[in-house]
Every structure is written in C-alpha cells, then in structure tokens.
Design a protein around this motif. Structure first.
Motif, PDB file in Angstrom:
ATOM      1  N   LYS A  70       5.541   2.687 -55.449  1.00 27.89           N
ATOM      2  CA  LYS A  70       5.269   1.515 -56.294  1.00 27.89           C
ATOM      3  C   LYS A  70       5.898   1.743 -57.664  1.00 27.89           C
ATOM      4  N   GLN A  73       2.301   0.521 -61.154  1.00 29.22           N
ATOM      5  CA  GLN A  73       0.909   0.979 -61.132  1.00 29.22           C
ATOM      6  C   GLN A  73       0.747   2.173 -62.078  1.00 29.22           C
ATOM      7  N   SER A 115       3.404  -3.691 -51.166  1.00 27.39           N
ATOM      8  CA  SER A 115       2.376  -3.404 -50.143  1.00 27.39           C
ATOM      9  C   SER A 115       2.696  -4.048 -48.793  1.00 27.39           C
ATOM     10  N   ARG A 118       5.587  -2.182 -46.433  1.00 26.04           N
ATOM     11  CA  ARG A 118       5.603  -0.736 -46.189  1.00 26.04           C
ATOM     12  C   ARG A 118       5.868  -0.396 -44.732  1.00 26.04           C
ATOM     13  N   GLY A 132       2.331   5.605 -52.017  1.00 29.62           N
ATOM     14  CA  GLY A 132       2.009   4.551 -52.977  1.00 29.62           C
ATOM     15  C   GLY A 132       0.676   3.885 -52.674  1.00 29.62           C
ATOM     16  N   TYR A 134      -1.502   4.088 -50.465  1.00 23.75           N
ATOM     17  CA  TYR A 134      -1.386   3.542 -49.110  1.00 23.75           C
ATOM     18  C   TYR A 134      -2.604   3.958 -48.276  1.00 23.75           C
ATOM     19  N   ARG A 140      -3.024  -0.076 -39.369  1.00 25.38           N
ATOM     20  CA  ARG A 140      -1.722   0.440 -39.821  1.00 25.38           C
ATOM     21  C   ARG A 140      -1.255   1.616 -38.977  1.00 25.38           C
ATOM     22  N   GLY A 182      -0.820  -8.259 -47.992  1.00 25.62           N
ATOM     23  CA  GLY A 182      -0.645  -7.063 -47.165  1.00 25.62           C
ATOM     24  C   GLY A 182      -1.478  -5.880 -47.602  1.00 25.62           C
ATOM     25  N   SER A 183      -2.469  -6.110 -48.481  1.00 25.79           N
ATOM     26  CA  SER A 183      -3.310  -4.991 -48.944  1.00 25.79           C
ATOM     27  C   SER A 183      -4.687  -5.056 -48.294  1.00 25.79           C
ATOM     28  N   THR A 184      -5.343  -3.914 -48.208  1.00 25.00           N
ATOM     29  CA  THR A 184      -6.698  -3.865 -47.652  1.00 25.00           C
ATOM     30  C   THR A 184      -7.718  -4.566 -48.565  1.00 25.00           C
ATOM     31  N   PRO A 185      -7.600  -4.476 -49.903  1.00 25.60           N
ATOM     32  CA  PRO A 185      -8.575  -5.197 -50.733  1.00 25.60           C
ATOM     33  C   PRO A 185      -8.530  -6.716 -50.543  1.00 25.60           C
ATOM     34  N   TYR A 204       0.357  -6.073 -58.148  1.00 26.41           N
ATOM     35  CA  TYR A 204      -0.858  -6.140 -58.958  1.00 26.41           C
ATOM     36  C   TYR A 204      -0.550  -6.486 -60.411  1.00 26.41           C
ATOM     37  N   THR A 221      -8.589  -4.554 -56.396  1.00 32.56           N
ATOM     38  CA  THR A 221      -7.874  -3.560 -55.586  1.00 32.56           C
ATOM     39  C   THR A 221      -8.535  -2.211 -55.840  1.00 32.56           C
ATOM     40  N   ASP A 222      -7.833  -1.110 -55.567  1.00 28.29           N
ATOM     41  CA  ASP A 222      -8.429   0.209 -55.715  1.00 28.29           C
ATOM     42  C   ASP A 222      -8.773   0.513 -57.177  1.00 28.29           C
ATOM     43  N   GLU A 247     -10.983   4.000 -49.644  1.00 29.34           N
ATOM     44  CA  GLU A 247      -9.542   3.836 -49.449  1.00 29.34           C
ATOM     45  C   GLU A 247      -8.892   5.225 -49.449  1.00 29.34           C
ATOM     46  N   TYR A 249      -6.043   7.643 -49.257  1.00 30.90           N
ATOM     47  CA  TYR A 249      -4.591   7.517 -49.417  1.00 30.90           C
ATOM     48  C   TYR A 249      -3.840   8.498 -48.508  1.00 30.90           C
TER      49      TYR A 249
END
Ligand code: GLU
Length: 304
Positions: A70, A73, A115, A118, A132, A134, A140, A182-185, A204, A221-222, A247, A249
């Motif tokens: 990324k 961030q 995101s 990936r 990143g 992830y 996934r 495409g993010s989990t959050p 973000y 997000t995280d 989360e 990583y």
C-alpha cells in the motif's frame, strides 16, 4: 454546498493539515513520521536457495523481487511523493523477508496494489508477494496462499474529533460510513451493520478526505490503519471504541507456491526471534502510539 465547493473546502483543509504537519502548529504534537535512521538493517542470507519455488526462481533470474504494498497507510505502507520511497511496518516486513530469501532489500521494486486487486495481482504473477494489511481468511485462502500471520489487527472506527454520537459500531445506524472495496471491514460493515449507509472507495486516504470534508460520518477499517491517520491529524480525527474483529495479517503468495509460503513462515519466525520484528515495529507502527504487542503464532497450514 456544490460538489466543487466541497472539493475546494476539502483541499483547503488538506493543505492546512499539511502545513500544520510541516511546521509543527502550536499546541499540536509534532507529526511523528518514521525516521529512516532508526530502521534496522537486515542481514541478507548468503547462499540461500529455494529451487522448489517458481516465484523465487523467476525473481532470481530477474535479479530482484517485486513486492505488492500500500502507499497511503501511515506507519504501515506509505510512499513519499517527493522521493518515491516507501516506508512503514509492512515495508519493513517486506524487506526482512527479502533478506531472508537472499535478496538485498534495497533492490526490491515496490508496486502499489489496492485491496480489491491483491488476489489477481498474485494470480497473474504481477508481484512475487504482497505485504499490505492483508487479512488472512478462508475466502481469500481459496485464491492465494498466506504466510504468517505476522501481526494481529482489529476493525475499528475513525471519526472527526468533534463527533459525539459515534462510540462504536452500534451507533452507525443512519450514518454514512466509508471503507474500501474488496476489504474485510467493508464486508463486515455490510453484513453485520446493515443500517449503516456504506460507501466504498479504492483507498482509505480517499475515505479520510471524505471524512474531513464532512461527506461521510465515519471511516471503518483496521485499528492500525486508522491510528496512523489519527496520529497524523490529532486535532481533526480520533479513533473510537474497541476493535470489533480479528484481522490477522499475512503475506500473500501465489496459491500453489507452498515452498515460498513455508520459507516466509520460517523467515517470520526467525525475525521475531532475533529481534528484527520488534525493532521494525518500534521504528514504524510503534510511533502511532501503541507499544509492541506479542506477535501472533505463525500458522503453517499444509499444502492444499
Ligand atoms: N485488513 C483488511 C483487509 O485485508 C483491511 C485493510 C485492507 O483493506 O488492506 O481487507
């Protein structure tokens, strides 16, 4: 306000923040960017070979590694627009992994991948591995492999400093909440908090711009990512509530390259043992205010 005026207002505010960061506005703590001097140097493994890994063989022939990361961030993966240099905890993880695979970290070519892109980047061989923020998850894992985890984060919320209504995800009904495609959050927000109005962008930093310019009420997000933004603009932003997910990583690798995945698992463990992991954390993510936690246990799952 018209769209253009809103954009201009956001721009003006962004410039003010930038100026404040540059000259240390009175009353605000100085912006603590990772200082490169404090970064550890990683011993490069000599004579290391991994012929069972097609990714490693290809990189050896090429002469350098291509690593997906990324670029927006803070303290994790951040690109300096002036120098083009990347910095942050994930960048350090990428470098120590390179050193363990027998590549000089200075030769890494970093490639910014959002995101949502990936899995395809790994599947198409655009990158050798990805570091990143992830999150490792079963969905996934069907598409890519994961070494690690090397860090445990949790979903959280970022709001404006003067926000009084939002203290946790239970307060999101009717609020506009920004996250990344495409993010989990984003998936969790939509699945578990359907009364929130979810808005998705590619990055973000765009969400944060939208938060500052009053176009959204919160960013989710995280906690790691959000604490970075809050640390850079402590007078405008704050992180609220407790993390409401786990989360873990991982380092993304091409799914079939089990040899590379296991080599990275070994490398993570070795770098945790010899102190490199902690030194890297303290020089990067640690600067956003949270002391080094104990790293999670590496999950060396069998080939499938
Ligand atoms: N860790 C979460 C994810 O992998 C959020 C951060 C990100 O989008 O990279 O989806």
């Amino acid at each position: 306000m018209t769209r253009i005026r809103r954009t201009l207002a956001a721009l003006a505010l962004a410039l003010t923040l930038l100026a404040a960061g540059g000259c240390g506005k009175e009353g605000s703590p100085p912006v603590k960017g990772p200082s490169p001097e404090a970064l550890p140097a990683y011993q490069v493994a000599t004579g290391f070979r991994l012929p069972a890994s097609p990714t490693w063989r290809k990189a050896k022939r090429r002469g350098y590694l291509v690593v997906g990361v990324k670029e927006d961030q803070p303290y994790l993966g951040e690109k300096d627009p002036a120098t083009g240099r990347y910095s942050g905890f994930d960048i350090e993880i990428a470098k120590m992994m390179a050193a363990s695979l027998g590549f000089d970290p200075k030769t890494i070519r970093f490639k910014t991948i959002a995101s949502a892109n990936r899995e395809t980047a790994l599947q198409n061989g655009q990158i050798d591995y990805y570091v990143g923020t992830y999150t490792i998850n079963p969905l996934r894992k069907r598409l890519v492999g994961f070494a690690g985890p090397y860090f445990m984060a949790g979903q959280s919320l970022l709001v404006r400093k003067d926000e009084n209504d939002i203290h946790g995800p239970q307060d999101l009904a009717g609020k506009t909440v920004c996250s990344v495609a495409g993010s989990t959050p984003l998936m969790r927000l939509q699945a578990d908090y359907p009364k929130a109005r979810a808005v998705a962008y590619d990055t973000y930093s765009v969400c944060v711009d939208n938060l500052i310019s009053l176009q959204v009420d919160a960013v989710t997000t995280d906690n790691t990512i959000l604490l970075g933004y809050a640390a850079k603009a402590p007078n405008e932003l704050k992180v609220v509530g407790k993390p409401f997910s786990k989360e873990p990583y991982g380092i993304g690798v091409p799914k079939k390259d089990t040899a590379l995945r296991f080599a990275l698992d070994d490398a993570i463990r070795a770098r945790e043992r010899n102190g490199d992991w902690r030194r890297a954390y303290n020089a990067t993510l640690g600067r956003s205010g949270v002391p080094a936690p104990r790293p999670p246990r590496v999950d060396r799952y069998p080939a499938r």
